[in-house]
Design a protein around this motif. Structure first.
Motif, PDB file in Angstrom:
ATOM      1  N   GLY A 183       0.827  -1.225   0.000  1.00  0.00           N
ATOM      2  CA  GLY A 183       0.000   0.000   0.000  1.00  0.00           C
ATOM      3  C   GLY A 183       0.845   1.252   0.000  1.00  0.00           C
ATOM      4  O   GLY A 183       0.619   2.189  -0.792  1.00  0.00           O
ATOM      5  N   PHE A 184       1.839   1.269   0.929  1.00  0.00           N
ATOM      6  CA  PHE A 184       2.686   2.461   0.985  1.00  0.00           C
ATOM      7  C   PHE A 184       3.533   2.612  -0.271  1.00  0.00           C
ATOM      8  O   PHE A 184       3.805   3.744  -0.717  1.00  0.00           O
ATOM      9  CB  PHE A 184       3.575   2.402   2.230  1.00  0.00           C
ATOM     10  N   SER A 185       3.988   1.490  -0.866  1.00  0.00           N
ATOM     11  CA  SER A 185       4.761   1.573  -2.121  1.00  0.00           C
ATOM     12  C   SER A 185       3.890   2.144  -3.220  1.00  0.00           C
ATOM     13  O   SER A 185       4.351   2.966  -4.045  1.00  0.00           O
ATOM     14  CB  SER A 185       5.280   0.190  -2.512  1.00  0.00           C
ATOM     15  N   THR A 186       2.623   1.755  -3.249  1.00  0.00           N
ATOM     16  CA  THR A 186       1.696   2.283  -4.274  1.00  0.00           C
ATOM     17  C   THR A 186       1.466   3.772  -4.070  1.00  0.00           C
ATOM     18  O   THR A 186       1.404   4.551  -5.040  1.00  0.00           O
ATOM     19  CB  THR A 186       0.373   1.516  -4.206  1.00  0.00           C
ATOM     20  N   ILE A 187       1.328   4.213  -2.776  1.00  0.00           N
ATOM     21  CA  ILE A 187       1.137   5.650  -2.483  1.00  0.00           C
ATOM     22  C   ILE A 187       2.339   6.440  -2.963  1.00  0.00           C
ATOM     23  O   ILE A 187       2.195   7.534  -3.559  1.00  0.00           O
ATOM     24  CB  ILE A 187       0.905   5.848  -0.976  1.00  0.00           C
ATOM     25  N   LEU A 188       3.543   5.907  -2.700  1.00  0.00           N
ATOM     26  CA  LEU A 188       4.739   6.596  -3.162  1.00  0.00           C
ATOM     27  C   LEU A 188       4.730   6.760  -4.668  1.00  0.00           C
ATOM     28  O   LEU A 188       5.086   7.816  -5.193  1.00  0.00           O
ATOM     29  CB  LEU A 188       5.992   5.829  -2.727  1.00  0.00           C
ATOM     30  N   GLU A 189       4.330   5.675  -5.382  1.00  0.00           N
ATOM     31  CA  GLU A 189       4.322   5.730  -6.854  1.00  0.00           C
ATOM     32  C   GLU A 189       3.268   6.690  -7.367  1.00  0.00           C
ATOM     33  O   GLU A 189       3.498   7.418  -8.357  1.00  0.00           O
ATOM     34  CB  GLU A 189       4.073   4.327  -7.420  1.00  0.00           C
ATOM     35  N   GLU A 190       2.110   6.733  -6.726  1.00  0.00           N
ATOM     36  CA  GLU A 190       1.009   7.544  -7.258  1.00  0.00           C
ATOM     37  C   GLU A 190       1.071   8.997  -6.770  1.00  0.00           C
ATOM     38  O   GLU A 190       0.921   9.937  -7.562  1.00  0.00           O
ATOM     39  CB  GLU A 190      -0.324   6.915  -6.847  1.00  0.00           C
ATOM     40  N   ASP A 191       1.282   9.217  -5.439  1.00  0.00           N
ATOM     41  CA  ASP A 191       1.191  10.581  -4.900  1.00  0.00           C
ATOM     42  C   ASP A 191       2.505  11.349  -4.981  1.00  0.00           C
ATOM     43  O   ASP A 191       2.503  12.602  -4.973  1.00  0.00           O
ATOM     44  CB  ASP A 191       0.739  10.529  -3.438  1.00  0.00           C
ATOM     45  N   TYR A 192       3.594  10.592  -5.045  1.00  0.00           N
ATOM     46  CA  TYR A 192       4.880  11.285  -5.065  1.00  0.00           C
ATOM     47  C   TYR A 192       5.681  10.962  -6.317  1.00  0.00           C
ATOM     48  O   TYR A 192       6.898  10.997  -6.304  1.00  0.00           O
ATOM     49  CB  TYR A 192       5.689  10.896  -3.824  1.00  0.00           C
ATOM     50  N   ALA A 193       4.964  10.641  -7.363  1.00  0.00           N
ATOM     51  CA  ALA A 193       5.641  10.261  -8.608  1.00  0.00           C
ATOM     52  C   ALA A 193       6.502  11.393  -9.143  1.00  0.00           C
ATOM     53  O   ALA A 193       7.607  11.162  -9.656  1.00  0.00           O
ATOM     54  CB  ALA A 193       4.604   9.829  -9.645  1.00  0.00           C
ATOM     55  N   ASN A 194       6.001  12.655  -9.034  1.00  0.00           N
ATOM     56  CA  ASN A 194       6.757  13.768  -9.593  1.00  0.00           C
ATOM     57  C   ASN A 194       7.954  14.161  -8.736  1.00  0.00           C
ATOM     58  O   ASN A 194       8.804  14.948  -9.151  1.00  0.00           O
ATOM     59  CB  ASN A 194       5.836  14.984  -9.777  1.00  0.00           C
ATOM     60  N   LYS A 195       8.007  13.616  -7.521  1.00  0.00           N
ATOM     61  CA  LYS A 195       9.123  13.937  -6.641  1.00  0.00           C
ATOM     62  C   LYS A 195      10.179  12.822  -6.612  1.00  0.00           C
ATOM     63  O   LYS A 195      11.233  13.001  -6.001  1.00  0.00           O
ATOM     64  CB  LYS A 195       8.612  14.163  -5.213  1.00  0.00           C
ATOM     65  N   LEU A 196       9.842  11.686  -7.226  1.00  0.00           N
ATOM     66  CA  LEU A 196      10.775  10.550  -7.217  1.00  0.00           C
ATOM     67  C   LEU A 196      11.554  10.508  -8.515  1.00  0.00           C
ATOM     68  O   LEU A 196      10.982  10.680  -9.590  1.00  0.00           O
ATOM     69  CB  LEU A 196      10.013   9.230  -7.035  1.00  0.00           C
ATOM     70  N   ASP A 197      12.843  10.273  -8.378  1.00  0.00           N
ATOM     71  CA  ASP A 197      13.627  10.125  -9.593  1.00  0.00           C
ATOM     72  C   ASP A 197      13.490   8.681 -10.101  1.00  0.00           C
ATOM     73  O   ASP A 197      12.808   7.836  -9.502  1.00  0.00           O
ATOM     74  CB  ASP A 197      15.096  10.479  -9.341  1.00  0.00           C
TER      75      ASP A 197
ATOM     76  N   THR B 107      10.994   1.263  -5.553  1.00  0.00           N
ATOM     77  CA  THR B 107       9.619   0.976  -5.119  1.00  0.00           C
ATOM     78  C   THR B 107       9.028  -0.178  -5.932  1.00  0.00           C
ATOM     79  O   THR B 107       8.264  -1.000  -5.396  1.00  0.00           O
ATOM     80  CB  THR B 107       8.735   2.217  -5.270  1.00  0.00           C
ATOM     81  N   SER B 108       9.382  -0.253  -7.195  1.00  0.00           N
ATOM     82  CA  SER B 108       8.897  -1.371  -8.017  1.00  0.00           C
ATOM     83  C   SER B 108       9.469  -2.699  -7.507  1.00  0.00           C
ATOM     84  O   SER B 108       8.750  -3.715  -7.433  1.00  0.00           O
ATOM     85  CB  SER B 108       9.292  -1.152  -9.472  1.00  0.00           C
ATOM     86  N   ILE B 109      10.761  -2.719  -7.142  1.00  0.00           N
ATOM     87  CA  ILE B 109      11.379  -3.945  -6.604  1.00  0.00           C
ATOM     88  C   ILE B 109      10.706  -4.348  -5.299  1.00  0.00           C
ATOM     89  O   ILE B 109      10.460  -5.535  -5.035  1.00  0.00           O
ATOM     90  CB  ILE B 109      12.887  -3.714  -6.399  1.00  0.00           C
ATOM     91  N   ILE B 110      10.411  -3.290  -4.443  1.00  0.00           N
ATOM     92  CA  ILE B 110       9.738  -3.595  -3.162  1.00  0.00           C
ATOM     93  C   ILE B 110       8.398  -4.277  -3.410  1.00  0.00           C
ATOM     94  O   ILE B 110       8.067  -5.290  -2.779  1.00  0.00           O
ATOM     95  CB  ILE B 110       9.547  -2.296  -2.350  1.00  0.00           C
ATOM     96  N   LYS B 111       7.601  -3.731  -4.325  1.00  0.00           N
ATOM     97  CA  LYS B 111       6.282  -4.326  -4.615  1.00  0.00           C
ATOM     98  C   LYS B 111       6.429  -5.745  -5.192  1.00  0.00           C
ATOM     99  O   LYS B 111       5.679  -6.654  -4.810  1.00  0.00           O
ATOM    100  CB  LYS B 111       5.522  -3.436  -5.586  1.00  0.00           C
ATOM    101  N   THR B 112       7.403  -5.926  -6.098  1.00  0.00           N
ATOM    102  CA  THR B 112       7.577  -7.244  -6.736  1.00  0.00           C
ATOM    103  C   THR B 112       7.968  -8.302  -5.703  1.00  0.00           C
ATOM    104  O   THR B 112       7.398  -9.409  -5.658  1.00  0.00           O
ATOM    105  CB  THR B 112       8.657  -7.166  -7.824  1.00  0.00           C
TER     106      THR B 112
END
Length: 464
Positions: free
Chosen positions: A266-280, A287-292
């Motif tokens: 859930g938190f990995s998805t939030i990072l990808e969706e809500d903070y996508a523009n702040k993540l390089d 985050t993708s590796i964490i979810k996988t």
């Protein structure tokens, strides 16, 4: 008793035959000597009659043979022509001329030719013949005596056997009754009664000693069985406790570990969706590796729970149409597969009696493995069939995939044992362990044949 009678009969017959043979020999010898003596006397008395051609005197001399009861005929020859003769009966013809000098035996008589001499000059030949009635009469008498002796010996043998057989039959009878009691009641505490100190007494002692050893061994086995039952009971309690602990552990995995995993995803998805523009890009990759990996861990937990349930669940056998079941599973897996170029060869499969749910899981695991490990080939080829083996029906799933070195095949059906890395092929290493456990519970077996880069063939058998 029959053995004793047979031995006695053989001995008596041999003795009787020997006695008769000896008597016949003695009779022949004595009659021969007697006939020779009479012949010499007649020849000596007849020499004058032959010398003076006095046939009447010669006939009178021969007629004197009437006094000898067994002499039946006599002939005097001169110049090999009958000169005088004597015969009691005319049934047997007399020789027309003299034969070889000496005594000769025929079937019913004794014959002899004796030269008649005057000094050294031969005047003629004397022929005498004696019958064998004497020996036949004596042999008949001896036969009656032998028969009487045989009957008397048999009577004595029977009486003695009736008296003495108890010394043999009574111990044997007691042994037999003891064996019968032991056989009927299964109680080795019985003992045979000893009534003598001979070989049968020794046999009774050895038999009782054997019973004593068997009784002691049975007692040891009984004690061991009781201890074994107690140990089995204790181990059963321990296994039941361990199973309950395993169930608690499985419950803990299914509930306590899933919640943190859902939070991580859930938190990995939030990072990808809500903070996508702040993540390089690197942060997004992490985050993708964490979810996988979290998803993989969830799958591993699912497989472990499935493996645990497989060991605890009972099986309910029903008649299964293997053709229908396999075609349904192939259709489902083919729809999920990205590779649509698979060549399928599915032979006619027999009906089987098994647990439908667990057997479906076996087919799904093996067919999905064949699809997965042949996916690297330009045209995957998968063949499914069956055959009879040792009164069981054996099924096989053959692919032309990457295969493996057969020296590692014993590791395949154990939990977490894999021959390929997760980077090469997905998987948790639990599927084949589930297959082995399900087939074992059905009373069958699993095995595999493979070669590196030449594919693999998985087999499992079920009772026919």
């Amino acid at each position: 008793m029959r053995i004793n009678f047979l031995i006695s009969l053989i001995i008596l017959i041999v003795m009787g035959i020997s006695f008769l043979a000896f008597e016949l020999y003695v009779f022949k010898k004595s009659n021969t000597e007697k006939l020779i003596t009479i012949g010499k006397m007649i020849a000596s008395n007849s020499s004058a009659a032959l010398a003076f051609d006095d046939a009447q005197t010669a006939t009178e001399i021969l007629n004197g043979l009437k006094e000898e009861s067994h002499i039946t005929a006599g002939v005097l020859y001169k110049n090999e022509v009958v000169f005088a003769k004597f015969s009691i009966t005319n049934s047997d013809p007399l020789p027309l001329k003299p034969g070889t000098e000496g005594i000769h035996f025929t079937s019913n008589s004794i014959e002899g030719f004796e030269p008649v001499l005057q000094g050294n000059k031969k005047l003629g030949t004397l022929y005498l013949r004696s019958d064998l009635k004497g020996i036949y009469t004596r042999l008949q008498l001896y036969g009656i005596v032998i028969l009487f002796v045989v009957l008397l010996s048999f009577s004595l043998a029977y009486l003695l056997a009736r008296v003495l057989q108890k010394s043999v039959s009574t111990p044997v009878k007691l042994l037999s009754e003891t064996v019968k009691k032991i056989t009927e009641k299964g109680n080795y505490s019985f003992r045979a009664t000893k009534i003598s100190e001979d070989e049968l007494g020794s046999l009774t002692d050895n038999f009782n000693s054997m019973l004593q050893k068997i009784q002691e061994q049975n007692q040891l086995l009984s004690d061991f069985a009781q201890n074994l039952e107690q140990k089995v009971y204790e181990r059963t309690i321990e296994l039941e406790t361990a199973n309950k602990d395993m169930e608690s552990f499985s419950y803990s995995i299914s509930h306590d570990l899933r919640a943190p995993l859902r939070s991580i995803i859930g938190f990995s998805t939030i990072l990808e969706e809500d903070y996508a523009n702040k993540l390089d890009d690197e942060a997004k990759r992490i985050t993708s590796i964490i979810k996988t990996n979290t998803t993989k861990m969830g799958l591993l937990i699912d497989d472990l729970l499935s493996f645990s349930r497989t060991g605890r669940q009972g099986i309910i056998k029903t008649n299964i149409d293997s053709d229908l079941l396999v075609h349904e599973i192939v259709a489902e897996l083919e729809m999920k597969s990205e590779n649509k170029k698979i060549e399928w060869v599915i032979h006619s499969l027999p009906k089987i009696n098994a647990d439908i749910n667990s057997l479906r899981q076996v087919w799904v695991n093996l067919v999905s493995n064949a699809i997965k490990y042949s996916s690297t080939k330009p045209i995957p080829h998968i063949e499914i069939g069956s055959f009879l083996q040792d009164e069981q029906i054996a099924f096989f799933i053959r692919d032309n995939g990457v295969g493996f070195d057969e020296k590692y095949k014993n590791k395949l059906f154990k939990v977490f044992q894999r021959l390929h890395t997760t980077d090469e092929f997905e998987g948790t290493g639990v599927g084949l362990a589930i297959v082995e456990k399900v087939i074992s519970k059905h009373g069958g077996k699993v095995w595999v044949e493979a070669a590196l880069d030449k594919g693999a063939t998985f087999y499992f058998s079920l009772p026919n």
